[in-house]
Scaffold this motif. Sequence first.
Motif, mmCIF file in Angstrom:
data_model
loop_
_atom_site.group_PDB
_atom_site.id
_atom_site.type_symbol
_atom_site.label_atom_id
_atom_site.label_comp_id
_atom_site.label_asym_id
_atom_site.label_seq_id
_atom_site.Cartn_x
_atom_site.Cartn_y
_atom_site.Cartn_z
ATOM 1 N N MET A 1 0.839 -1.181 0.000
ATOM 2 C CA MET A 1 0.000 0.000 0.000
ATOM 3 C C MET A 1 0.885 1.245 0.000
ATOM 4 O O MET A 1 1.886 1.283 0.704
ATOM 5 N N PRO A 2 0.489 2.263 -0.757
ATOM 6 C CA PRO A 2 1.288 3.493 -0.802
ATOM 7 C C PRO A 2 1.259 4.232 0.531
ATOM 8 O O PRO A 2 0.305 4.140 1.288
ATOM 9 N N LYS A 3 2.323 4.952 0.791
ATOM 10 C CA LYS A 3 2.398 5.788 1.980
ATOM 11 C C LYS A 3 1.736 7.126 1.676
ATOM 12 O O LYS A 3 1.876 7.665 0.581
ATOM 13 N N VAL A 4 1.021 7.678 2.655
ATOM 14 C CA VAL A 4 0.406 8.997 2.500
ATOM 15 C C VAL A 4 1.464 10.048 2.833
ATOM 16 O O VAL A 4 1.970 10.091 3.960
ATOM 17 N N VAL A 5 1.798 10.870 1.847
ATOM 18 C CA VAL A 5 2.801 11.912 2.035
ATOM 19 C C VAL A 5 2.101 13.266 1.941
ATOM 20 O O VAL A 5 1.608 13.641 0.871
ATOM 21 N N VAL A 6 2.053 13.981 3.063
ATOM 22 C CA VAL A 6 1.388 15.284 3.131
ATOM 23 C C VAL A 6 2.421 16.381 2.920
ATOM 24 O O VAL A 6 3.443 16.411 3.607
ATOM 25 N N ARG A 7 2.154 17.297 1.980
ATOM 26 C CA ARG A 7 3.023 18.459 1.794
ATOM 27 C C ARG A 7 2.628 19.579 2.739
ATOM 28 O O ARG A 7 3.471 20.250 3.312
ATOM 29 N N LYS A 8 1.325 19.814 2.915
ATOM 30 C CA LYS A 8 0.901 20.846 3.848
ATOM 31 C C LYS A 8 -0.582 20.726 4.160
ATOM 32 O O LYS A 8 -1.337 20.077 3.433
ATOM 33 N N PHE A 9 -0.958 21.388 5.265
ATOM 34 C CA PHE A 9 -2.348 21.539 5.665
ATOM 35 C C PHE A 9 -2.717 23.018 5.577
ATOM 36 O O PHE A 9 -1.884 23.883 5.835
ATOM 37 N N VAL A 10 -3.966 23.286 5.256
ATOM 38 C CA VAL A 10 -4.512 24.640 5.287
ATOM 39 C C VAL A 10 -5.844 24.573 6.025
ATOM 40 O O VAL A 10 -6.669 23.703 5.734
ATOM 41 N N VAL A 11 -6.037 25.469 6.986
ATOM 42 C CA VAL A 11 -7.301 25.545 7.717
ATOM 43 C C VAL A 11 -7.869 26.941 7.502
ATOM 44 O O VAL A 11 -7.162 27.940 7.659
ATOM 45 N N ALA A 12 -9.142 27.010 7.126
ATOM 46 C CA ALA A 12 -9.820 28.297 6.928
ATOM 47 C C ALA A 12 -11.108 28.304 7.732
ATOM 48 O O ALA A 12 -11.850 27.318 7.716
ATOM 49 N N VAL A 13 -11.357 29.410 8.450
ATOM 50 C CA VAL A 13 -12.564 29.551 9.245
ATOM 51 C C VAL A 13 -13.274 30.835 8.839
ATOM 52 O O VAL A 13 -12.645 31.886 8.760
ATOM 53 N N GLU A 14 -14.563 30.732 8.571
ATOM 54 C CA GLU A 14 -15.400 31.902 8.307
ATOM 55 C C GLU A 14 -16.326 32.106 9.495
ATOM 56 O O GLU A 14 -16.937 31.148 9.986
ATOM 57 N N GLU A 15 -16.428 33.352 9.946
ATOM 58 C CA GLU A 15 -17.402 33.717 10.974
ATOM 59 C C GLU A 15 -18.310 34.758 10.344
ATOM 60 O O GLU A 15 -17.868 35.857 10.013
ATOM 61 N N ILE A 16 -19.563 34.404 10.145
ATOM 62 C CA ILE A 16 -20.488 35.248 9.393
ATOM 63 C C ILE A 16 -21.277 36.110 10.371
ATOM 64 O O ILE A 16 -22.175 35.628 11.065
ATOM 65 N N LEU A 17 -20.935 37.384 10.408
ATOM 66 C CA LEU A 17 -21.545 38.316 11.348
ATOM 67 C C LEU A 17 -22.786 38.983 10.784
ATOM 68 O O LEU A 17 -23.589 39.528 11.535
ATOM 69 N N HIS A 18 -22.931 38.962 9.457
ATOM 70 C CA HIS A 18 -24.055 39.675 8.867
ATOM 71 C C HIS A 18 -24.314 39.160 7.456
ATOM 72 O O HIS A 18 -23.398 38.891 6.698
ATOM 73 N N GLU A 19 -25.554 38.985 7.123
ATOM 74 C CA GLU A 19 -26.055 38.802 5.763
ATOM 75 C C GLU A 19 -27.230 39.765 5.711
ATOM 76 O O GLU A 19 -27.849 40.003 6.710
ATOM 77 N N SER A 20 -27.593 40.293 4.587
ATOM 78 C CA SER A 20 -28.701 41.257 4.533
ATOM 79 C C SER A 20 -29.759 40.925 5.576
ATOM 80 O O SER A 20 -30.080 39.772 5.796
#
Length: 194
Positions: A1-20
């Motif tokens: 089985m192939p090895k999982v090789v991770v180059r990088k992680f990215v985490v993004a968080v949105e906090e929605i304070l307002h919509e019309s």
Amino acid sequence: MPKVVVRKFVVAVEEILHESGPPPAVPARRAAVLAVIENPYAGRYEPEIQDFMADLKPLGLEMSRRLVAALGGDPAVVEGYGKGAIVGGAGELEHAALWHNPGGYAMRELLGDAKAIVPSSKKVGGPGARLDVPVTHVNASYVRSHFDAMEVGIADAPRAGEMVLALVMTTGPRVHARVGGLKASEIKGEDGLR
């Protein structure tokens, strides 16, 4: 089985304070975690690829934990989820499908055996490719207020021999959801649908 090789992680968080309209009493939050990994099948056709799903399971759990942590650390606040993958140009769409099981089951397990199927999207694309990851309620796919999506992507990924794997979680419905249908408070949770 192939090895999982991770180059990088990215985490993004949105906090929605307002919509019309009026601001919500509690801001809506949605977050994505992305992992850029080597595609062990890039550049060739490999007839048997299914075993790589087992190799991806620990990565799915790690990414799920990172995502819950980004939303404050309490899995109980998570109400919606989704997953997706972008395969670099030396790969094929089927390689993205390898993420279905390890990505979806990891989130369901971490969230206490959530009932609904985890929606997904996938594509082949180059660096900077964007993907709309669909989101539904974690326990009932027919809760319209939680139908959502989060656009994800990374400027330098996926390179030709890589894949970008994505998980998304949300803490509630769309701000000002009001198109009817099954309400979250009406979920029976018996079949993942209603």
